[in-house]
Design an enzyme around this catalytic site. Structure first.
Site, PDB file in Angstrom:
ATOM      1  N   THR A 181      12.173 -23.109  -0.059  1.00 47.64           N
ATOM      2  CA  THR A 181      13.606 -23.076  -0.377  1.00 47.64           C
ATOM      3  C   THR A 181      14.059 -21.672  -0.758  1.00 47.64           C
ATOM      4  OG1 THR A 181      13.624 -25.389  -1.088  1.00 47.64           O
ATOM      5  CG2 THR A 181      15.370 -23.978  -1.944  1.00 47.64           C
TER       6      THR A 181
ATOM      7  N   SER B  81      18.735 -28.059   5.933  1.00 50.57           N
ATOM      8  CA  SER B  81      17.942 -28.202   4.725  1.00 50.57           C
ATOM      9  C   SER B  81      16.703 -27.343   4.905  1.00 50.57           C
ATOM     10  CB  SER B  81      17.545 -29.661   4.512  1.00 50.57           C
ATOM     11  OG  SER B  81      16.500 -29.777   3.562  1.00 50.57           O
ATOM     12  N   THR B  82      16.105 -26.914   3.813  1.00 48.24           N
ATOM     13  CA  THR B  82      14.822 -26.233   3.922  1.00 48.24           C
ATOM     14  C   THR B  82      13.814 -27.133   4.622  1.00 48.24           C
ATOM     15  OG1 THR B  82      15.274 -24.983   1.903  1.00 48.24           O
ATOM     16  CG2 THR B  82      12.981 -25.094   2.618  1.00 48.24           C
ATOM     17  N   ASN B  83      14.011 -28.463   4.495  1.00 46.44           N
ATOM     18  CA  ASN B  83      13.106 -29.420   5.138  1.00 46.44           C
ATOM     19  C   ASN B  83      13.007 -29.218   6.645  1.00 46.44           C
ATOM     20  OD1 ASN B  83      13.623 -32.462   3.145  1.00 46.44           O
ATOM     21  ND2 ASN B  83      13.199 -30.367   2.522  1.00 46.44           N
TER      22      ASN B  83
ATOM     23  N   THR C 132     -35.222 -17.768  22.101  1.00 47.87           N
ATOM     24  CA  THR C 132     -34.784 -18.976  21.407  1.00 47.87           C
ATOM     25  C   THR C 132     -35.403 -18.947  20.018  1.00 47.87           C
ATOM     26  OG1 THR C 132     -36.634 -20.240  22.341  1.00 47.87           O
ATOM     27  CG2 THR C 132     -34.527 -20.341  23.508  1.00 47.87           C
TER      28      THR C 132
ATOM     29  N   SER D   3     -24.046   6.244   6.994  1.00 46.54           N
ATOM     30  CA  SER D   3     -24.580   6.308   5.641  1.00 46.54           C
ATOM     31  C   SER D   3     -24.152   7.592   4.959  1.00 46.54           C
ATOM     32  CB  SER D   3     -26.112   6.229   5.675  1.00 46.54           C
ATOM     33  OG  SER D   3     -26.656   6.424   4.388  1.00 46.54           O
ATOM     34  N   SER D   4     -23.942   7.496   3.658  1.00 45.86           N
ATOM     35  CA  SER D   4     -23.620   8.682   2.859  1.00 45.86           C
ATOM     36  C   SER D   4     -24.880   9.395   2.395  1.00 45.86           C
ATOM     37  CB  SER D   4     -22.789   8.274   1.642  1.00 45.86           C
ATOM     38  OG  SER D   4     -23.531   7.361   0.822  1.00 45.86           O
TER      39      SER D   4
ATOM     40  N   LYS E 244     -27.769   8.101  10.620  1.00 43.55           N
ATOM     41  CA  LYS E 244     -27.702   6.645  10.721  1.00 43.55           C
ATOM     42  C   LYS E 244     -26.330   6.241  11.268  1.00 43.55           C
ATOM     43  CE  LYS E 244     -28.932   2.514   8.042  1.00 43.55           C
ATOM     44  NZ  LYS E 244     -27.778   1.649   8.239  1.00 43.55           N
TER      45      LYS E 244
END
Length: 474
Positions: free
Chosen positions: A98, A137-139, A184, A315-316, A321
């Site tokens: 609403t 209506s909001t409905n 698998t 990587s830091s 990497k």
């Protein structure tokens, strides 16, 4: 400041604001999310208000001059990117939407008033409830706006999904003769091709297209004209007949009128079905991402069957990497969609009697899920799939050392004998071919056929399918 009043009392509204007291109360009541209502939902609401004004005017219910100003205001608002400062309410809100409906009503009324040279808030001339919201209506407006917004957001998703399927198809063709070990339960199985892997990924996505198309169809059916609880109260018959066709003309969408307005105002099963289709798409994308991360693992101690494009330092602390960041982000979007689906299902189930009050969180979840999945598919295609190449030497090495050829031996020497040869190969480090050559249970032609990889990977539904050998007659 200006002062506006409603049934609860009076509030001061910023003089420059195009919204009014209902919006102001919602801003105070729902400080939940920094994310405002989605622009596509607002856009759809504006189109509904335009169609409603035109329909009410032709029905004789709304003064034509007032309708003209409302239509002009909506066209002005739709003519350029929306100024979302006019629509600041959180997308998570109580009241079944609403607040958003009234926010749009107030903005349209105030833009129309300004265009006629009057002050904002001078609602005796153009009123948010009596004029802009007439017959509604909001409905019925909120779920209808949400459906229109969803239809528009789904278009880019279908485009991205189709492009991803095409990209996977191209790779399936490119790698159609690139042989590799099938697995698998993460253990060596029998040989296949890398192209088959890509083909297996795109097939579920093609089914996703079908599922999403089926879930999209109910979105075209709107319950406009249902008014409160689908009763049609305060709605003219002319309006009920013409509102959806008029709205279809404005939106350029093939919208249709719901036959049962009572049902359409309270049930969210269509949104749950759409969410389920999106969740299945997310699941399939996540499966692809999982496989890509496994197949590209390495570069020395992993499977290293394929190379993903390097996109950023991984990587830091560890130099050189590179991580599979694109599949990782796809996984995370999928996880998010799984959560959205749980939220949507719970919200749909929690509705009571003639109205579900929880549509705001349903739409928020669907909008975010669709947009994030669309972006995830785009980056997966552009930054991963299109740039994949294979490590043919590694793939060939895995096949040469594999004991999977024992499967092709079983029709000749039986399962137990083939298993013994496989175990001997693993224990001694000798290839299965070397061990088989020392036995007297195969003819030269059979050995050649058993270890001819091209014969093993032929599709099972071709006339010359697979590898079926029989022991020579004695």
């Amino acid at each position: 400041m200006r002062t506006e009043s409603d049934s609860l009392g009076s509030l001061n509204i910023p003089k420059v604001a195009y919204y009014g007291i209902h919006t102001q109360r919602a801003l105070h009541n729902f400080p939940i999310s920094s994310q405002a209502t989605h622009p596509e939902l607002i856009r759809a609401f504006l189109e509904i208000k335009q169609a409603a004004a035109q329909t009410n005017a032709t029905a004789g219910s709304l003064d034509r001059s007032v309708a003209k100003h409302i239509v002009s205001a909506t066209k002005t608002l739709l003519s350029s990117p929306l100024d979302m400062s006019m629509f600041p309410i959180s997308d998570i809100q109580g009241g079944a939407g609403t607040s958003t409906n009234m926010n749009v009503n107030e903005v349209i009324a105030n833009v129309a008033l300004e265009q006629t040279g009057r002050e904002r808030g001078d609602y005796k001339y153009i009123n948010p409830n009596d004029h802009v919201n007439m017959g509604q209506s909001t409905n019925d407006t909120y779920p209808s706006s949400g459906k229109i917004a969803l239809l528009r957001l789904l278009d880019p998703l279908f485009e991205s999904l189709t492009a991803l399927i095409d990209s996977l198809g191209n790779k399936a063709d490119e790698f159609s003769s690139t042989y590799k070990m099938g697995r698998t339960q993460l253990q060596d199985a029998v040989p296949t091709t890398l192209g088959n892997s890509f083909h297996a990924w795109l097939k579920p996505l093609r089914r996703d297209v079908e599922r999403l198309n089926a879930a999209r169809e109910p979105l075209y059916m709107l319950n406009m004209g249902g008014s409160a609880v689908g009763s049609g109260i305060n709605v003219s018959y002319h309006y009920q007949v013409h509102i959806v066709p008029n709205l279809a003309g404005i939106t350029k969408l093939p919208l249709t009128q719901a036959h049962d307005l009572f049902d359409a105002t309270q049930n969210l099963d269509g949104f749950v079905a759409l969410s389920g289709a999106l969740k299945t798409l997310a699941m399939n994308l996540s499966k692809i991402a999982n496989d890509l991360r496994l197949l590209s693992s390495g570069p020395r101690s992993g499977l290293l069957e394929i190379n993903l494009p390097a996109k950023q330092a991984g990587s830091s602390i560890m130099p050189g990497k590179v991580n599979p960041v694109i599949p990782e982000v796809v996984n995370q979007v999928a996880f998010e969609m799984f959560g959205f689906d749980a939220t949507i299902t719970t919200a749909a189930e929690a509705g009571q009697l003639e109205l579900n009050a929880f549509e705001p969180i349903v739409f928020r979840s669907l909008f975010a899920g669709i947009e994030h999945l669309t972006s995830a598919m785009d980056t997966l295609r552009l930054n991963a799939i299109d740039g994949i190449n294979s490590n043919k030497s590694r793939l060939a090495q895995d096949i040469d050392l594999s004991v999977s050829f024992a499967t092709a031996m079983t029709p000749i020497i039986g399962y137990q004998e083939a298993a013994k040869m496989a175990k001997e190969s693993i224990k001694t480090g000798k290839s299965l071919r070397q061990i088989a050559q020392t036995r007297n249970c195969f003819t030269p032609d059979q050995l050649e056929h058993i270890f001819r990889i091209e014969d093993i990977v032929i599709n099972a539904r071709t006339p010359e399918h697979g590898l079926v050998l029989r022991a020579p007659k004695k």
